[in-house]
Motif scaffolding. Sequence first.
Motif, short mmCIF file in Angstrom:
data_model
loop_
_atom_site.label_atom_id
_atom_site.label_comp_id
_atom_site.label_asym_id
_atom_site.label_seq_id
_atom_site.Cartn_x
_atom_site.Cartn_y
_atom_site.Cartn_z
N SER A 52 1.30 -1.70 -0.16
CA SER A 52 -0.17 -0.23 0.02
C SER A 52 0.53 1.70 -0.15
O SER A 52 0.48 2.24 -1.10
CB SER A 52 -0.88 0.21 1.13
OG SER A 52 -1.53 -1.06 1.09
N ALA A 55 1.98 1.89 -3.54
CA ALA A 55 1.35 2.03 -4.64
C ALA A 55 1.18 3.67 -3.94
O ALA A 55 0.71 4.79 -5.03
CB ALA A 55 -0.21 1.40 -4.15
N MET A 56 0.97 4.05 -3.22
CA MET A 56 0.43 5.76 -2.31
C MET A 56 1.63 6.33 -2.60
O MET A 56 2.28 7.57 -3.06
CB MET A 56 0.34 5.69 -0.65
CG MET A 56 -0.85 4.82 -0.37
SD MET A 56 -0.71 4.63 1.37
CE MET A 56 -1.27 6.26 1.84
N SER A 57 2.88 5.72 -2.62
CA SER A 57 4.33 6.75 -3.05
C SER A 57 4.59 6.40 -4.58
O SER A 57 4.83 8.46 -5.20
CB SER A 57 5.65 6.05 -3.08
OG SER A 57 5.79 4.79 -3.01
N HIS A 58 3.91 5.84 -5.61
CA HIS A 58 4.09 6.26 -7.02
C HIS A 58 2.63 7.50 -7.42
O HIS A 58 2.86 7.63 -8.19
CB HIS A 58 3.99 4.60 -7.87
CG HIS A 58 4.65 3.79 -7.54
ND1 HIS A 58 5.68 3.81 -8.13
CD2 HIS A 58 4.20 2.43 -7.07
CE1 HIS A 58 6.37 3.05 -8.16
NE2 HIS A 58 5.64 2.30 -7.62
N ARG A 59 1.91 6.94 -7.16
CA ARG A 59 0.46 8.34 -6.95
C ARG A 59 0.57 9.77 -6.73
O ARG A 59 0.25 10.45 -7.08
CB ARG A 59 -0.81 7.46 -6.32
CG ARG A 59 -1.56 6.40 -6.25
CD ARG A 59 -2.89 5.89 -6.19
NE ARG A 59 -3.98 7.37 -5.81
CZ ARG A 59 -4.48 7.34 -5.56
NH1 ARG A 59 -4.96 6.29 -4.66
NH2 ARG A 59 -5.71 8.06 -5.97
N MET A 60 1.63 9.39 -5.63
CA MET A 60 2.06 10.76 -4.43
C MET A 60 3.22 11.64 -5.75
O MET A 60 2.58 12.89 -5.85
CB MET A 60 2.15 10.44 -3.16
CG MET A 60 3.13 12.08 -2.80
SD MET A 60 3.58 12.39 -1.43
CE MET A 60 5.12 10.09 -1.38
N TYR A 61 3.90 10.79 -5.75
CA TYR A 61 5.10 11.16 -7.74
C TYR A 61 4.32 11.61 -8.38
O TYR A 61 4.70 12.80 -9.53
CB TYR A 61 5.94 10.23 -7.18
CG TYR A 61 7.21 10.41 -5.62
CD1 TYR A 61 7.42 11.49 -5.47
CD2 TYR A 61 7.06 8.59 -5.38
CE1 TYR A 61 8.06 10.68 -4.02
CE2 TYR A 61 8.45 9.31 -4.64
CZ TYR A 61 9.47 10.07 -3.58
OH TYR A 61 10.10 10.14 -2.73
N ALA A 62 3.40 11.19 -8.98
CA ALA A 62 2.86 11.07 -10.69
C ALA A 62 1.96 12.44 -10.17
O ALA A 62 1.81 13.33 -10.83
CB ALA A 62 2.09 9.79 -10.54
N ALA A 63 1.53 12.89 -9.18
CA ALA A 63 1.07 13.64 -9.03
C ALA A 63 1.56 14.83 -8.84
O ALA A 63 0.87 16.29 -9.26
CB ALA A 63 -0.07 13.43 -7.40
#
Length: 80
Positions: A52, A55-63
């Motif tokens: 989790s 996944a959150m870090s990937h979403r954070m960096y993409a954002a």
Amino acid sequence: MTSIVDRRSHISHPILTHLVALLSIYELGPISVPTPKYDGPSDWQTDSILRSLGAMSHRMYAAEEALAAFRAAKTCGPET
């Protein structure tokens, strides 16, 4: 009634040490430092936490990348 003292309170699970390191790195923002890999004891809970967080870090960096691109486009104006 005698109170029971939890003598394990000073013992830290290796996942907690790993989480502190990960969160400290994530707090710095997108940098080129590789995240440490967890090599301590694992079970379904530690695996779920790490999955989790990944996944959150990937979403954070993409954002953050999308926001930077948006700000750059807004500053430079539309291309013609």
